[in-house]
Design a protein around this motif. Structure first.
Motif, PDB file in Angstrom:
ATOM      1  N   THR A   1     -15.715  -4.922  10.676  1.00  0.00           N
ATOM      2  CA  THR A   1     -15.270  -3.535  11.239  1.00  0.00           C
ATOM      3  C   THR A   1     -15.123  -2.743   9.936  1.00  0.00           C
ATOM      4  OG1 THR A   1     -13.706  -4.660  12.930  1.00  0.00           O
ATOM      5  CG2 THR A   1     -13.474  -2.212  12.489  1.00  0.00           C
ATOM      6  N   SER A   2     -15.765  -1.276  10.337  1.00  0.00           N
ATOM      7  CA  SER A   2     -15.556  -0.346   9.205  1.00  0.00           C
ATOM      8  C   SER A   2     -14.704   0.751   9.511  1.00  0.00           C
ATOM      9  CB  SER A   2     -17.066   0.039   8.790  1.00  0.00           C
ATOM     10  OG  SER A   2     -18.054  -0.837   8.244  1.00  0.00           O
ATOM     11  N   TYR A   3     -14.043   1.334   8.857  1.00  0.00           N
ATOM     12  CA  TYR A   3     -13.092   2.391   8.970  1.00  0.00           C
ATOM     13  C   TYR A   3     -13.042   3.272   7.871  1.00  0.00           C
ATOM     14  CZ  TYR A   3      -9.968  -0.894   6.591  1.00  0.00           C
ATOM     15  OH  TYR A   3      -9.288  -1.501   5.791  1.00  0.00           O
ATOM     16  N   MET A   4     -12.462   4.389   8.214  1.00  0.00           N
ATOM     17  CA  MET A   4     -12.024   5.607   7.140  1.00  0.00           C
ATOM     18  C   MET A   4     -10.679   5.232   6.824  1.00  0.00           C
ATOM     19  SD  MET A   4     -14.726   7.514   6.271  1.00  0.00           S
ATOM     20  CE  MET A   4     -13.902   8.868   5.659  1.00  0.00           C
ATOM     21  N   GLU A   5     -10.423   5.482   5.264  1.00  0.00           N
ATOM     22  CA  GLU A   5      -9.078   5.107   5.057  1.00  0.00           C
ATOM     23  C   GLU A   5      -8.685   6.582   3.948  1.00  0.00           C
ATOM     24  OE1 GLU A   5      -6.708   1.434   3.822  1.00  0.00           O
ATOM     25  OE2 GLU A   5      -7.747   2.264   1.755  1.00  0.00           O
ATOM     26  N   LEU A   6      -7.593   7.111   4.502  1.00  0.00           N
ATOM     27  CA  LEU A   6      -7.309   8.108   3.665  1.00  0.00           C
ATOM     28  C   LEU A   6      -5.755   7.852   2.813  1.00  0.00           C
ATOM     29  CD1 LEU A   6      -4.940  10.460   4.904  1.00  0.00           C
ATOM     30  CD2 LEU A   6      -6.647  10.556   6.376  1.00  0.00           C
ATOM     31  N   THR A   7      -5.816   8.309   1.527  1.00  0.00           N
ATOM     32  CA  THR A   7      -4.641   8.440   0.784  1.00  0.00           C
ATOM     33  C   THR A   7      -3.678   9.709   0.979  1.00  0.00           C
ATOM     34  OG1 THR A   7      -5.397   6.768  -0.545  1.00  0.00           O
ATOM     35  CG2 THR A   7      -3.434   7.560  -1.355  1.00  0.00           C
ATOM     36  N   ILE A   8      -2.384   9.351   1.331  1.00  0.00           N
ATOM     37  CA  ILE A   8      -1.414  10.650   1.379  1.00  0.00           C
ATOM     38  C   ILE A   8      -0.058  10.113   0.687  1.00  0.00           C
ATOM     39  CG2 ILE A   8       0.375  11.885   2.771  1.00  0.00           C
ATOM     40  CD1 ILE A   8      -1.236  11.066   5.239  1.00  0.00           C
ATOM     41  N   TRP A   9       0.054  11.061  -0.759  1.00  0.00           N
ATOM     42  CA  TRP A   9       0.976  11.057  -1.542  1.00  0.00           C
ATOM     43  C   TRP A   9       2.231  11.921  -1.093  1.00  0.00           C
ATOM     44  CZ3 TRP A   9       0.504   7.987  -5.876  1.00  0.00           C
ATOM     45  CH2 TRP A   9      -0.775   7.513  -6.299  1.00  0.00           C
ATOM     46  N   TYR A  10       3.293  11.331  -1.456  1.00  0.00           N
ATOM     47  CA  TYR A  10       4.441  12.162  -1.040  1.00  0.00           C
ATOM     48  C   TYR A  10       5.851  11.821  -1.797  1.00  0.00           C
ATOM     49  CZ  TYR A  10       5.981   7.584   0.973  1.00  0.00           C
ATOM     50  OH  TYR A  10       6.537   6.507   1.144  1.00  0.00           O
ATOM     51  N   GLY A  11       6.734  12.910  -1.867  1.00  0.00           N
ATOM     52  CA  GLY A  11       7.876  12.756  -2.646  1.00  0.00           C
ATOM     53  C   GLY A  11       8.693  12.739  -1.732  1.00  0.00           C
ATOM     54  N   LEU A  12       9.940  12.099  -2.078  1.00  0.00           N
ATOM     55  CA  LEU A  12      11.241  11.762  -1.485  1.00  0.00           C
ATOM     56  C   LEU A  12      12.327  12.853  -2.217  1.00  0.00           C
ATOM     57  CD1 LEU A  12      11.175   8.051  -0.893  1.00  0.00           C
ATOM     58  CD2 LEU A  12      10.681   9.774   0.677  1.00  0.00           C
ATOM     59  N   GLU A  13      13.426  13.077  -1.329  1.00  0.00           N
ATOM     60  CA  GLU A  13      14.422  14.025  -1.938  1.00  0.00           C
ATOM     61  C   GLU A  13      14.895  13.251  -3.130  1.00  0.00           C
ATOM     62  OE1 GLU A  13      18.319  16.425  -0.231  1.00  0.00           O
ATOM     63  OE2 GLU A  13      17.251  14.940   1.018  1.00  0.00           O
ATOM     64  N   GLY A  14      15.407  14.062  -4.163  1.00  0.00           N
ATOM     65  CA  GLY A  14      15.890  13.897  -5.431  1.00  0.00           C
ATOM     66  C   GLY A  14      15.047  12.948  -6.214  1.00  0.00           C
ATOM     67  N   GLU A  15      13.860  12.784  -6.031  1.00  0.00           N
ATOM     68  CA  GLU A  15      12.799  12.573  -6.846  1.00  0.00           C
ATOM     69  C   GLU A  15      11.643  13.468  -7.327  1.00  0.00           C
ATOM     70  OE1 GLU A  15      12.536   7.850  -5.158  1.00  0.00           O
ATOM     71  OE2 GLU A  15      10.846   9.128  -4.809  1.00  0.00           O
ATOM     72  N   THR A  16      12.054  14.064  -8.400  1.00  0.00           N
ATOM     73  CA  THR A  16      11.166  15.429  -8.622  1.00  0.00           C
ATOM     74  C   THR A  16       9.779  15.162  -9.723  1.00  0.00           C
ATOM     75  OG1 THR A  16      12.706  15.952 -10.486  1.00  0.00           O
ATOM     76  CG2 THR A  16      13.184  16.938  -8.392  1.00  0.00           C
TER      77      THR A  16
END
Length: 94
Positions: free
Chosen positions: A50-65
């Motif tokens: 099975t082939s599929y697309m994969e994307l990456t989301i980068w995120y920050g959490l509160e207090g982590e600047t």
């Protein structure tokens, strides 16, 4: 609000709704859209890929600047499906 800010806000909402992540910042990694393959089955005649697309989301959490504290999640969605989900979230907010 700029387009980038609107997209960030929608991705933050998506992370909360779909993954339970309470991000304070988020961005889609535009350089990291990959086609991935996954093989299944245990024999030569019954195996499939099975082939599929994969994307990456980068995120920050509160207090982590710091950029060192960035987290990421990989999402198995093609770009149009993901965009559709973001637009549905925007419609829900109206």
């Amino acid at each position: 609000m700029t387009v980038e800010q609107r997209i960030e806000a929608l991705v933050i909402q998506w992370l909360h709704k779909e993954r339970g992540i309470h991000a304070v910042s988020a961005r889609i990694d535009e350089d990291d859209w990959d086609v991935q393959s996954e093989s299944s089955g245990g024999c030569d005649t019954c195996a499939w890929t099975t082939s599929y697309m994969e994307l990456t989301i980068w995120y920050g959490l509160e207090g982590e600047t710091s950029a060192l504290h960035q987290h990421y999640v990989e999402v198995r969605k093609d770009p149009l499906t993901f965009l559709t989900e973001l637009l549905k979230l925007e419609d829900e907010n109206k």
